[in-house]
Design a protein around this motif. Structure first.
Motif, short mmCIF file in Angstrom:
data_model
loop_
_atom_site.label_atom_id
_atom_site.label_comp_id
_atom_site.label_asym_id
_atom_site.label_seq_id
_atom_site.Cartn_x
_atom_site.Cartn_y
_atom_site.Cartn_z
N ARG A 1 0.82 -1.21 0.00
CA ARG A 1 0.00 0.00 0.00
C ARG A 1 0.86 1.27 0.00
NH1 ARG A 1 -3.67 -3.39 3.92
NH2 ARG A 1 -4.81 -4.48 2.27
N ARG A 2 2.00 1.20 0.63
CA ARG A 2 2.90 2.36 0.58
C ARG A 2 3.41 2.57 -0.85
NH1 ARG A 2 5.90 1.16 6.36
NH2 ARG A 2 4.50 2.45 7.63
N GLY A 3 3.67 1.47 -1.51
CA GLY A 3 4.08 1.59 -2.90
C GLY A 3 2.98 2.16 -3.77
N GLN A 4 1.74 1.78 -3.48
CA GLN A 4 0.62 2.27 -4.28
C GLN A 4 0.43 3.77 -4.12
OE1 GLN A 4 -2.26 -0.59 -2.64
NE2 GLN A 4 -2.69 -1.24 -4.75
N THR A 5 0.86 4.33 -2.98
CA THR A 5 0.74 5.78 -2.79
C THR A 5 1.88 6.53 -3.48
OG1 THR A 5 2.00 5.75 -0.71
CG2 THR A 5 -0.41 5.47 -0.58
N GLY A 6 2.82 5.80 -4.06
CA GLY A 6 3.93 6.43 -4.76
C GLY A 6 5.25 6.34 -4.03
N ASP A 7 5.24 5.88 -2.82
CA ASP A 7 6.47 5.78 -2.04
C ASP A 7 7.13 4.43 -2.34
OD1 ASP A 7 8.54 6.02 -0.30
OD2 ASP A 7 7.30 6.36 1.49
N VAL A 8 7.68 4.33 -3.56
CA VAL A 8 8.23 3.06 -4.03
C VAL A 8 9.45 2.67 -3.23
CG1 VAL A 8 9.19 1.87 -6.04
CG2 VAL A 8 7.32 3.51 -6.33
#
Length: 1019
Positions: free
Chosen positions: A884-891
């Motif tokens: 979910r953190r990746g989905q917010t852009g914080d890859v």
């Protein structure tokens, strides 16, 4: 000494026929007939002989019963009468007392007589000599054939009428034989009715000859094999049909001049059932209702009151209908007394007494031949012999009754129509009124306690544990219920009879979990009242009640009930008593079920120390606690430790109990499960396959444990990648569960849930959703809204709701489920935490990624506190949070979180665990999203190699890795290679998942995309 003569003649002059009998009201001979009425006469001097006017009736045809119901068998007899081929044959009508055998014979006789009267001319010279010209009966003899002497006397009377010149100078036996000789030579058609013959031997030397002009009709309660020959047919008369019973009662209770009855059709039908559709009982009940003016509903209540004798619920002998001479409760006494004189002597009556306190529907034969019953039979026979048995009784073997004697006693009762013994199904059925009449016999009431105790002992003797034969178990429960209903007070003496406990456990094991809870609650209350609060049986009943509450899903109340019980056991029985230690085991177990896994582990370990000290290391209860400890270790996340503990336990159970003991087999099942949880899916499948083979051999295909193994094997095959095989296996298993356990059994419902799950995995999301909806409705009906399985169905349905596209509906469903799980299980229960995880996931799918992240972070904190850092559920939440953190852009944060997670998973689960492989796939995916396509391709290639090695080429996860690798190939600029890879993958997906699976459709779209990209690049 003057001759004794009591002879009456009534003559009506005119052309017609001549009859002889004691009751001419039942004879209809037509206008202008001559009727001669001849009663039985005892003579030393023979009256002058008169030429009879043919046709002739000798004897009394009983009058038709009031409100007579014509039976199908009457039509058969009438058709036989009309059939020329039937001439010379004998029909033997058999049935229990009171079924209407005599009425059937009388109807047949009246049919024959009326045909003769209409065709008779009175002119002997005009009679046809060619027997094909007429089938009219010219002589009908009705004999009340209860003894050989009665038959002889009737033949003497007939001889005096039909033999030219009479029987002057002949004694009775000579006259009877002269009559039989006349029957064998006459050309006149005749019918002999021998009513109520006791046994075939009654007619020895008195059988009418088998000639073409003659017919014989016999009624008897006996169905001995001797009745049947080439020319004798045995016809069984049963009870009224429900329609006949209702029609009879309606007519019989609506008498002219009486108040109009208001009884409903349902009351009439119910009374017919209460009376077992027995014609005699219906007639006497109707007369009672008319005499007393009572409504049927009130009469049924009186009838159901076992404290009232049946003899008080029918008219006195003086008020019986249809010239009956015996009340319904006494009609079988003669047959029962006769049965007790047959070989083996003195056993039929006590056998009937045993059958009378059990079920009327079906009693397993092995119950009636059990050693407890044989002992009871032997005791009864010994008392009869002591009282002076007849010399011919010939009691052998010192009076010991063996199983052959018991079987023979059953066959005697069967022969006399007192019960039905089916050697094929090995069951016995008894009419309910025969049972009641036997139970209410004064002699039986005097030793009812002994009788009930023997019956309960017999049930316990044959009751299997475990119950492999579910139909036998059902019959045993039915018989135990009937024994309790009629005689429960005799099952309580200084303690409760063990059968009382076995019945309740069997009820729960069959799937009637709520019924088991209610049963043991009543049993505990009765034990408290009869035996006292601190009696061991009172405590044992409370233990059973708590156990089945747990099986019913009431986790909190189960734990509370066990804790209350433990307090009393510590006070009454002490800390080292076996039952106290057992309850401590249950308290620890239900602590874990309430979500306190750490507390369950600690309590079980403390218990094990005391069990080893008190019981020893090899005691079954000690081994059971070790199994629980191993299970909770796995629940706590230490899967490897759980596997090791189960392996050690299996070694000891093989040594102590042997390879085929149910507990040894259960441990193998638990070990197979934990191996799957540890990631060794292939090893788990192999273990379940081996276990299934042994359970089929030891327990049989229909045993619940065998069905459970099939369930677990099907699921593990699905996890191994064979979703289609799982769907097929669960479909087959569901059919078997419905057949063996019934559609509402919890295991059947679980199988339906598993089938729905794998339908969704195979791509049939809508079919899965529909199946879950149906399952939830049934679980609500069967188990109630708060049962754990019902809550599971709600969770499953919410998930597939989201998969079907109704994301907001899934969020709403999970919110409602979370509220209920918080109420029932508390905030820290694993199922509550799992619901929070699902809710967070679908909130993210609904677009609220920030809300999902916050919810997941809060969940992770609680899981770390409750479950610990290394628990599989905690690790799964870390995986979700990283994604979910990746989905917010914080890859970058996602990649870091996945790398940290991967290190912990490898340490806890091992490098080849499916969850570890999944994390590697996620990490590679986010590497690609971060722009490191080359690194992502290398990671996916390595992952594919490991998934091929660990899971195989056809596993869905392997296919997913190929899908991701093909996408990266395209992203790296190799559009043609990506299109080829997707094309190859699509062929395998069609073969494995089917063309309608969502992943197959996505693969097709990707293939087309990269093909178009290739064309565009070349263009």
């Amino acid at each position: 000494m003057p001759a004794e003569t009591d002879m009456t003649r009534v003559s009506v002059r005119g052309d017609g026929s001549l009859g002889a009998g004691g009751d001419i009201r039942g004879n209809a001979l037509g206008d202008g007939s001559t009727v001669t009425y001849i009663e039985h006469q005892i003579m030393q001097e023979v009256a002058p002989w008169f030429q009879p006017s043919w046709p002739v009736l000798i004897g009394v045809i009983p009058a038709r019963a009031g409100y007579y119901q014509r039976r199908p068998l009457a039509r058969e007899l009438a058709e036989e009468f009309e059939c020329r081929e039937a001439m010379g044959r004998c029909q033997v009508i058999t049935g229990a007392g009171g079924v209407g055998k005599t009425q059937l014979a009388a109807e047949y006789a009246r049919t024959a007589l009326s045909t003769s009267a209409l065709s008779g001319t009175g002119d002997e010279s005009a009679l046809p000599r060619d027997e094909s010209e007429s089938t009219a009966v010219e002589l009908l003899l009705w004999v009340n054939a209860t003894s050989s002497q009665a038959v002889t006397d009737a033949y003497v009377v007939a001889a005096q009428v039909v033999i030219p010149g009479g029987t002057t100078g002949l004694d009775a036996n000579e006259a009877a034989q002269q009559f039989l000789a006349w029957l064998g030579t006459t050309t006149r058609r005749w019918l002999i009715v021998l009513d109520d013959v006791t046994a075939p031997s009654t007619l020895t030397g008195l059988w009418p000859p088998e000639v073409s002009v003659g017919q014989v009709l016999v009624t008897t309660r006996s169905r001995d094999a001797a009745w049947t020959t080439e020319n004798r047919t045995l016809l069984q008369v049963g009870m009224f049909t429900p329609a006949q019973s209702a029609a009879y009662l309606r007519r019989a209770i609506a008498r002219p001049g009486r108040s109009e009855r208001t009884d409903s059709d349902s009351d009439v039908a119910a009374l017919a059932v209460d009376l077992g559709h027995l014609p005699l009982a219906l007639a006497q009940a109707a007369a009672y209702l008319v005499d007393t003016g009572r409504e049927i509903s009130r009469y049924r209540a009186l009838l159901a009151d076992r404290a009232r004798l049946l003899t008080h619920l029918v008219p006195d002998i003086s008020g019986l209908p249809d010239a009956q001479t015996l009340t319904v409760n006494a009609v079988w006494d003669i047959s029962l007394a006769l049965a007790d004189t047959y070989r083996p002597f003195g056993l039929a009556k006590p056998m009937m007494e045993i059958a009378a306190v059990l079920s009327d529907n079906a009693i397993p034969e092995q119950v009636l031949t059990a050693s407890a019953v044989r002992s009871f039979l032997g005791h009864h026979r010994a008392s009869v012999v002591a009282a002076g048995a007849p010399e011919e009784s010939n009691v052998a073997n010192g009076g010991v009754v063996d199983d052959v004697d018991a079987e023979d006693a059953l066959r005697i009762l069967h022969r006399l129509n007192l019960l039905d013994h089916d050697p094929n199904s090995r069951t016995v059925r008894v009419h309910q009124l025969i049972q009641r009449a036997v139970r209410e016999n004064e002699d039986v009431r005097a030793h009812l306690r002994e009788l009930v105790s023997a019956s309960a002992d017999a049930l316990m003797e044959v009751w299997p544990d475990p119950e492999r034969d579910t139909m036998l178990a059902l019959l045993l429960r039915t018989n135990a219920d009937e024994l309790i209903a009629g005689s429960e007070s005799y099952l309580w003496q200084d303690e409760a009879h063990p059968m009382l406990f076995r019945l309740g456990r069997s009820r729960g094991e069959s799937g009637e979990v709520r019924g088991a809870v209610e049963y043991f609650e009543r049993l505990a209350d009765e034990a408290h009242t009869i035996l006292g609060l601190d009696h061991p049986d009172t405590l044992a009943a409370r233990h059973e009640n708590a156990y089945w509450r747990g099986q019913a899903g009431d986790v909190a109340e189960t734990l509370a009930a066990y804790e209350r019980l433990l307090t009393d056991q510590l006070r009454v029985q002490g800390p080292d008593h076996l039952h106290t230690l057992t309850t401590r085991n249950e308290v620890a177990y239900w602590q874990g079920e309430m979500g306190d896994v750490a507390g369950a582990i600690a309590a079980t370990e403390e218990l094990l120390v005391d069990q080893v000290r008190v019981l020893g290391p090899d005691h079954p209860l000690t081994l059971a606690s070790r199994g629980n400890a191993a299970g909770w270790r796995g629940e706590a996340g230490d899967v490897a430790g759980s596997v090791a503990a189960y392996e050690d336990l299996l070694t000891d159970r093989l040594r102590v109990l042997g390879p085929d003991h149910p507990e040894t087999l259960a441990t193998r099942g638990q070990l197979a499960h934990e191996r799957g949880e540890a990631g060794d899916v292939a090893g788990s499948v192999a273990a379940y396959e081996d276990l299934l083979t042994d359970r089929l051999r030891v327990l049989g295909p229909d045993h619940p444990d065998t069905l459970v193994t099939r369930n677990n094997l099907a699921a593990m095959r699905g996890y191994a990648g064979d979703a289609a095989g799982a769907v097929s296996a669960f479909g087959d298993l569901l059919t078997e569960c419905e057949r063996v356990l019934g559609p509402d059994h919890p295991r059947t419902l679980t199988t339906r849930g598993n089938l729905a799950f794998w339908q969704a995995e195979l791509g049939d999301v809508q079919g899965s959703r529909s199946a879950y909806e149906d399952l939830l409705a049934d679980r609500l009906r069967v188990l109630g809204p708060d049962h754990q399985d019902t809550l599971t169905s709600r969770s499953d349905l919410a998930g597939v709701q989201g998969e079907a596209g109704d994301v907001l509906g899934a969020v709403s469903s999970y919110e409602q489920l979370l509220a209920d799980r918080l109420r029932l299980l508390g905030p820290d229960h694993p199922d509550t935490l799992a619901t929070r995880s699902n809710l967070a996931g679908w909130r993210g799918e609904a677009g609220d990624l920030q809300g999902a992240i916050v919810a997941t972070e809060e969940l992770l904190n609680d899981q770390l506190r409750v479950l610990g850092r290394d628990h599989p559920d905690t690790l799964a939440t870390r995986n979700n949070l990283a994604g979910r953190r990746g989905q917010t852009g914080d890859v970058v944060a996602a990649i870091t979180a996945y790398e940290d997670l991967l290190a912990d998973q490898v340490r806890v689960l091992g490098a080849d665990h499916p969850s570890v492989l999944a994390t590697r796939g996620n990490l590679a995916g986010w590497q690609g999203e971060a722009g490191d396509v080359s690194g992502a391709r290398a990671a996916q290639a390595d992952l594919l190699a490991d998934r091929l090695r660990v899971l195989g080429s056809d596993h869905p996860d392997t296919l997913a890795t190929r899908h991701n690798l093909a996408a990266l190939q395209g992203q790296a600029g190799d559009a043609a290679g990506a299109a080829i890879a997707y094309g190859e993958l699509l062929a395998d997906m069609f073969r494995i998942l089917g063309p309608h699976h969502p992943l197959a459709f996505d693969t097709f779209c990707q293939m087309q995309h990269w093909k178009n990209q290739t064309t565009s690049d070349h263009g």
